[in-house]
Motif scaffolding. Structure first.
Motif, PDB file in Angstrom:
ATOM      1  N   SER A   1      -9.053 -10.125 -11.515  1.00 59.71           N
ATOM      2  CA  SER A   1      -8.900 -11.615 -12.777  1.00 59.71           C
ATOM      3  C   SER A   1      -8.180 -10.778 -13.430  1.00 59.71           C
ATOM      4  N   ASN A   2      -6.725 -10.592 -13.675  1.00 56.89           N
ATOM      5  CA  ASN A   2      -5.870 -10.279 -14.626  1.00 56.89           C
ATOM      6  C   ASN A   2      -4.366 -10.937 -14.996  1.00 56.89           C
ATOM      7  N   ASN A   3      -4.540 -11.542 -16.052  1.00 55.89           N
ATOM      8  CA  ASN A   3      -2.773 -12.643 -16.058  1.00 55.89           C
ATOM      9  C   ASN A   3      -2.279 -11.723 -16.791  1.00 55.89           C
TER      10      ASN A   3
ATOM     11  N   TYR B   1     -10.265  -7.143 -20.543  1.00 53.36           N
ATOM     12  CA  TYR B   1     -10.352  -6.525 -19.385  1.00 53.36           C
ATOM     13  C   TYR B   1     -11.966  -5.974 -19.312  1.00 53.36           C
ATOM     14  N   LYS B   2     -13.025  -6.552 -18.606  1.00 51.32           N
ATOM     15  CA  LYS B   2     -13.878  -4.978 -18.121  1.00 51.32           C
ATOM     16  C   LYS B   2     -13.336  -4.301 -16.878  1.00 51.32           C
ATOM     17  N   ILE B   3     -13.032  -3.449 -16.475  1.00 45.18           N
ATOM     18  CA  ILE B   3     -12.878  -2.510 -15.396  1.00 45.18           C
ATOM     19  C   ILE B   3     -13.683  -1.766 -14.778  1.00 45.18           C
TER      20      ILE B   3
ATOM     21  N   HIS C   1     -14.123 -13.728 -22.311  1.00 40.51           N
ATOM     22  CA  HIS C   1     -13.842 -14.964 -23.065  1.00 40.51           C
ATOM     23  C   HIS C   1     -14.761 -13.791 -24.181  1.00 40.51           C
TER      24      HIS C   1
ATOM     25  N   VAL D   1      -6.635  -9.946 -25.818  1.00 45.17           N
ATOM     26  CA  VAL D   1      -7.245 -10.433 -24.487  1.00 45.17           C
ATOM     27  C   VAL D   1      -8.214  -9.442 -24.286  1.00 45.17           C
TER      28      VAL D   1
ATOM     29  N   GLN E   1     -12.653  -3.692  -9.568  1.00 43.75           N
ATOM     30  CA  GLN E   1     -13.085  -4.945  -9.995  1.00 43.75           C
ATOM     31  C   GLN E   1     -12.214  -5.153 -11.712  1.00 43.75           C
ATOM     32  N   SER E   2     -11.593  -6.599 -12.105  1.00 40.62           N
ATOM     33  CA  SER E   2     -10.859  -6.897 -13.047  1.00 40.62           C
ATOM     34  C   SER E   2     -11.267  -7.566 -13.698  1.00 40.62           C
ATOM     35  N   ALA E   3     -11.868  -8.091 -14.658  1.00 37.34           N
ATOM     36  CA  ALA E   3     -12.440  -9.055 -15.149  1.00 37.34           C
ATOM     37  C   ALA E   3     -12.240  -9.962 -16.720  1.00 37.34           C
ATOM     38  N   ARG E   4     -11.438 -10.865 -16.636  1.00 33.58           N
ATOM     39  CA  ARG E   4     -11.881 -11.065 -18.196  1.00 33.58           C
ATOM     40  C   ARG E   4     -12.690 -11.664 -19.201  1.00 33.58           C
TER      41      ARG E   4
END
Length: 327
Positions: free
Chosen positions: A3-5, A41-43, A33, A39, A28-31
């Motif tokens: 999940s990476n915009n 992200y945790k990778i 909040h 912004v 995994q790549s997750a934003r």
């Protein structure tokens, strides 16, 4: 899950490979909040390595308008300040997450981004209710020592750490006047959107001027975080503190920091209290913080910050505090 915009899976994988090596394969790549200014992200990688991706995307910033139009906001935002303050604090033995790599080429994207150390742990506020008082006491003593070290870095010009201190010498008046101008802007915004503030607008403005008039000039400034709540001190599993969100750090009146610490740490401020502070400055900056946080909460509310309850509560709480200071 990816999940990476901001970076595609391929772009992010190439970036991680270039920085760490071919054995680092992203799973995994997750934003994450919560942040209003950048912004994050945790990778996670297959080899067990975890890091963070920071993205300074002005279009994703909830204070985009202020950053573009107001000098004070502009001076506390961006990857350059993050990199600068990370190096500066490391040189003085103050821990922040390690900056692995900063990409500010802007060749493919309109924003800067960086790979940063993932510090596994909790925010300092998680330890407020710690049942083991000995552990808690030792932790807050470490936090006190860290802050004393940082605040002990001083010079006679306020501003950020860019180059030579003389680069910041062309300031328009003392730093508390800069704060007063920001408070006026915050009050103007809040008056348009909150009935209690609008009803007391004139009295609040008079109070601001009254508190400012009691301040005596000085020309010695400490290095401060600038927005130091218990959510900006991260505690790792070894119970060691680490400062985060350091873009706004710089040289300023120490009372600016302590007046913020006082209400953010509440009953636990006694661990951090400094008895050598100017009481007039403490009261002035506390009042300015309240006005600023009313406006900040309202702007987050109006600009669809994900946690609307938090934004509303922030504005309402500090509105009550500001009005109470009139009596």
């Amino acid at each position: 899950m990816m999940s990476n915009n901001h970076l595609t899976r391929e772009e992010l994988q190439d970036y991680v490979h270039n920085v760490f090596g071919a054995s680092y394969l992203i799973t995994q790549s997750a934003r994450i909040h919560g942040g209003a200014q950048k912004v994050i992200y945790k990778i996670d990688c297959t080899n067990g390595f975890t890091c963070m991706l920071y993205v300074w995307d002005i279009s994703s910033n909830y204070f985009q308008e202020e950053i573009l139009n107001e000098p004070t906001f502009h001076s506390s935002y961006g990857s350059e300040l993050f990199s600068l303050n990370t190096r500066f604090l490391a040189q003085h033995g103050i821990r922040t997450p390690t900056l692995y790599d900063l990409n500010n080429d802007r060749d493919q994207h309109s924003y800067d981004f960086a790979l940063v150390e993932y510090v596994d742990g909790q925010k300092a506020e998680a330890y407020f209710q710690r049942k083991n008082h000995k552990d808690r006491d030792e932790l807050f003593q470490r936090i006190r020592d860290m802050l004393s070290n940082m605040h002990g870095i001083q010079r006679n010009v306020y501003g950020n750490v860019y180059g030579n201190a003389n680069d910041n010498s062309k300031k328009v008046g003392p730093c508390y006047q800069v704060q007063r101008l920001d408070a006026e802007t915050a009050l103007s915004y809040a008056s348009k959107h909150m009935t209690d503030i609008r009803k007391n607008d004139e009295r609040l403005l008079e109070k601001l001027y009254e508190l400012e008039s009691a301040i005596q000039p000085r020309d010695l400034y400490s290095f401060i975080h600038g927005e130091l709540g218990p959510d900006h001190i991260w505690i790792d599993h070894a119970m060691q503190p680490c400062l985060i969100d350091i873009e706004g750090a710089g040289f300023f009146d120490l009372e600016h920091e302590h007046s913020f610490l006082e209400f953010r740490f509440g009953d636990f401020y006694h661990y951090l209290k400094n008895n050598d502070l100017d009481p007039e400055r403490m009261t002035f900056y506390r009042f300015c913080h309240h006005l600023s946080l009313i406006s900040g909460g309202l702007k987050l509310l109006h600009r669809q910050f994900p946690d609307q309850q938090f934004a509303r509560g922030l504005a309402e709480y500090h509105a009550r505090c500001a009005v109470q200071m009139l009596s």
